[in-house]
Motif scaffolding. Sequence first.
Motif, mmCIF file in Angstrom:
data_model
loop_
_atom_site.group_PDB
_atom_site.id
_atom_site.type_symbol
_atom_site.label_atom_id
_atom_site.label_comp_id
_atom_site.label_asym_id
_atom_site.label_seq_id
_atom_site.Cartn_x
_atom_site.Cartn_y
_atom_site.Cartn_z
ATOM 1 N N UNK A 1 0.826 -1.202 0.000
ATOM 2 C CA UNK A 1 0.000 0.000 0.000
ATOM 3 C C UNK A 1 0.859 1.251 0.000
ATOM 4 N N UNK A 2 2.006 1.203 0.678
ATOM 5 C CA UNK A 2 2.912 2.356 0.669
ATOM 6 C C UNK A 2 3.405 2.644 -0.745
ATOM 7 N N UNK A 3 3.720 1.594 -1.500
ATOM 8 C CA UNK A 3 4.168 1.763 -2.883
ATOM 9 C C UNK A 3 3.039 2.319 -3.748
ATOM 10 N N UNK A 4 1.817 1.823 -3.526
ATOM 11 C CA UNK A 4 0.668 2.306 -4.298
ATOM 12 C C UNK A 4 0.402 3.773 -3.989
ATOM 13 N N UNK A 5 0.382 4.127 -2.702
ATOM 14 C CA UNK A 5 0.157 5.524 -2.318
ATOM 15 C C UNK A 5 1.234 6.432 -2.896
ATOM 16 N N UNK A 6 2.480 6.014 -2.772
ATOM 17 C CA UNK A 6 3.587 6.852 -3.257
ATOM 18 C C UNK A 6 3.506 7.030 -4.771
ATOM 19 N N UNK A 7 3.219 5.946 -5.496
ATOM 20 C CA UNK A 7 3.132 6.024 -6.953
ATOM 21 C C UNK A 7 1.991 6.934 -7.384
ATOM 22 N N UNK A 8 0.835 6.778 -6.740
ATOM 23 C CA UNK A 8 -0.311 7.611 -7.084
ATOM 24 C C UNK A 8 -0.036 9.081 -6.780
ATOM 25 N N UNK A 9 0.571 9.354 -5.634
ATOM 26 C CA UNK A 9 0.880 10.734 -5.262
ATOM 27 C C UNK A 9 1.880 11.345 -6.226
ATOM 28 N N UNK A 10 2.910 10.589 -6.585
ATOM 29 C CA UNK A 10 3.938 11.101 -7.490
ATOM 30 C C UNK A 10 3.359 11.377 -8.879
ATOM 31 N N UNK A 11 2.616 10.422 -9.426
ATOM 32 C CA UNK A 11 2.057 10.578 -10.772
ATOM 33 C C UNK A 11 1.041 11.720 -10.805
ATOM 34 N N UNK A 12 0.147 11.755 -9.822
ATOM 35 C CA UNK A 12 -0.856 12.807 -9.794
ATOM 36 C C UNK A 12 -0.255 14.186 -9.616
ATOM 37 N N UNK A 13 0.750 14.305 -8.746
ATOM 38 C CA UNK A 13 1.399 15.604 -8.525
ATOM 39 C C UNK A 13 2.106 16.083 -9.784
ATOM 40 N N UNK A 14 2.833 15.194 -10.445
ATOM 41 C CA UNK A 14 3.529 15.570 -11.681
ATOM 42 C C UNK A 14 2.542 15.987 -12.765
ATOM 43 N N UNK A 15 1.445 15.244 -12.899
ATOM 44 C CA UNK A 15 0.466 15.576 -13.925
ATOM 45 C C UNK A 15 -0.172 16.935 -13.709
ATOM 46 N N UNK A 16 -0.637 17.202 -12.486
ATOM 47 C CA UNK A 16 -1.315 18.473 -12.217
ATOM 48 C C UNK A 16 -0.348 19.647 -12.211
ATOM 49 N N UNK A 17 0.840 19.469 -11.630
ATOM 50 C CA UNK A 17 1.791 20.567 -11.569
ATOM 51 C C UNK A 17 2.370 20.896 -12.939
ATOM 52 N N UNK A 18 2.532 19.891 -13.807
ATOM 53 C CA UNK A 18 3.054 20.170 -15.147
ATOM 54 C C UNK A 18 2.081 21.040 -15.935
ATOM 55 N N UNK A 19 0.766 20.774 -15.789
ATOM 56 C CA UNK A 19 -0.217 21.577 -16.495
ATOM 57 C C UNK A 19 -0.356 22.966 -15.868
ATOM 58 N N UNK A 20 -0.194 23.061 -14.551
ATOM 59 C CA UNK A 20 -0.194 24.380 -13.922
ATOM 60 C C UNK A 20 0.982 25.223 -14.410
ATOM 61 N N UNK A 21 2.139 24.605 -14.520
ATOM 62 C CA UNK A 21 3.313 25.310 -15.052
ATOM 63 C C UNK A 21 3.094 25.713 -16.503
ATOM 64 N N UNK A 22 2.432 24.839 -17.257
ATOM 65 C CA UNK A 22 2.126 25.144 -18.653
ATOM 66 C C UNK A 22 1.256 26.393 -18.758
ATOM 67 N N UNK A 23 0.216 26.470 -17.939
ATOM 68 C CA UNK A 23 -0.670 27.628 -17.976
ATOM 69 C C UNK A 23 0.031 28.876 -17.441
ATOM 70 N N UNK A 24 0.901 28.713 -16.482
ATOM 71 C CA UNK A 24 1.654 29.855 -15.967
ATOM 72 C C UNK A 24 2.549 30.444 -17.045
ATOM 73 N N UNK A 25 3.195 29.567 -17.816
ATOM 74 C CA UNK A 25 4.033 30.032 -18.927
ATOM 75 C C UNK A 25 3.190 30.749 -19.979
ATOM 76 N N UNK A 26 2.021 30.200 -20.292
ATOM 77 C CA UNK A 26 1.144 30.849 -21.262
ATOM 78 C C UNK A 26 0.686 32.213 -20.771
ATOM 79 N N UNK A 27 0.454 32.326 -19.460
ATOM 80 C CA UNK A 27 0.018 33.605 -18.901
ATOM 81 C C UNK A 27 1.101 34.666 -19.030
ATOM 82 N N UNK A 28 2.329 34.307 -18.693
ATOM 83 C CA UNK A 28 3.409 35.285 -18.728
ATOM 84 C C UNK A 28 3.876 35.590 -20.143
ATOM 85 N N UNK A 29 3.548 34.757 -21.114
ATOM 86 C CA UNK A 29 3.864 35.062 -22.510
ATOM 87 C C UNK A 29 2.713 35.785 -23.191
ATOM 88 N N UNK A 30 1.701 36.181 -22.412
ATOM 89 C CA UNK A 30 0.572 36.970 -22.883
ATOM 90 C C UNK A 30 -0.185 36.267 -24.005
#
Length: 308
Positions: free
Chosen positions: A8-37
């Motif tokens: 369960x520790x491996x499952x929790x860690x994998x889910x947390x890592x994958x979900x965090x990378x997915x959401x944060x990558x798209x947030x960074x993408x939108x942040x870049x789009x915002x600052x490039x007007x």
Amino acid sequence: MASMDLAMAVVYFSQTLIGTLGNFSLLCHYTCLHFTQCQLRSTDLILKHLFVANSLVILFRGVPDTMAAFGLKDFLNDLGCKLVFYFHRVGRGVSIGSTCLLSVFQVITISPRSSRWTEFKLTANKYISIFSILCWILHMLLNTIILQYITDRWRHKNITYRKEFGYCSRVYQHSWKVLHAALLSLPDALCVGLMLWTSSSSVSILHRHKLRMWHIHKTNMPSRVSPETQATKTIILLVSTFIYFYTLSSIFQAFFTLYNNPNRFLVNVASVVTGGYPTVSPFLLMNHYPSVSCLSLDCTRKTKPVMS
């Protein structure tokens, strides 16, 4: 450490890592789009709120569950437990509300001029920010109830109505149990009903559009799917995924409400199911949604008014 806890520790860690990378990558993408007007779509603001809410759900549930599965049981004090459960519930509520708002706005966007949604087309863009902020305020106020009965595992050990979560516990009066559950579930139920309605309306609109364009598809000319149609199909897929995970989560929550000492394996499965939608949703949008699928900075620049 038992093999089940390690798994369960491996499952929790994998889910947390994958979900965090997915959401944060798209947030960074939108942040870049915002600052490039860049000129973004109206729904992109809803998506940014969705990714922030998903990140809260994953971090404030996945990280404690991972630490508890690795054997750290009492690493949070009373304040820490309250904040972890509070921000998790706020993120979960805003995630549901943002998905609902996305579904509503999309059906307004693709609706024909003769549709009942036409009157909202001109004003919908103006109120997206307001509705998104109100969604945060509503769930921040509503979930203050959690602060009253979430505590650490060392307090109130002699109280009968007490449930363990591995690293925190929930204490409540039996007479208020059903009322609290109903109050916290009411906004979710309203959003789910609205999502089902708007998704069925979107399917109906797309079906009628396909019938009107049938004579064009019969020719040898290659047909191109419009960005609106592609986005609508993706949102329907997103809503279907949400309904699936939400239904499973609701079943587990109802079971936990009825039984004071649920099986530990079911508690682990419920935690994984709770993090399923926030983990999967950014990848569904990344693969299909027009403004997210291309993670480059190719976009339309915002036009500035010409000075006379």
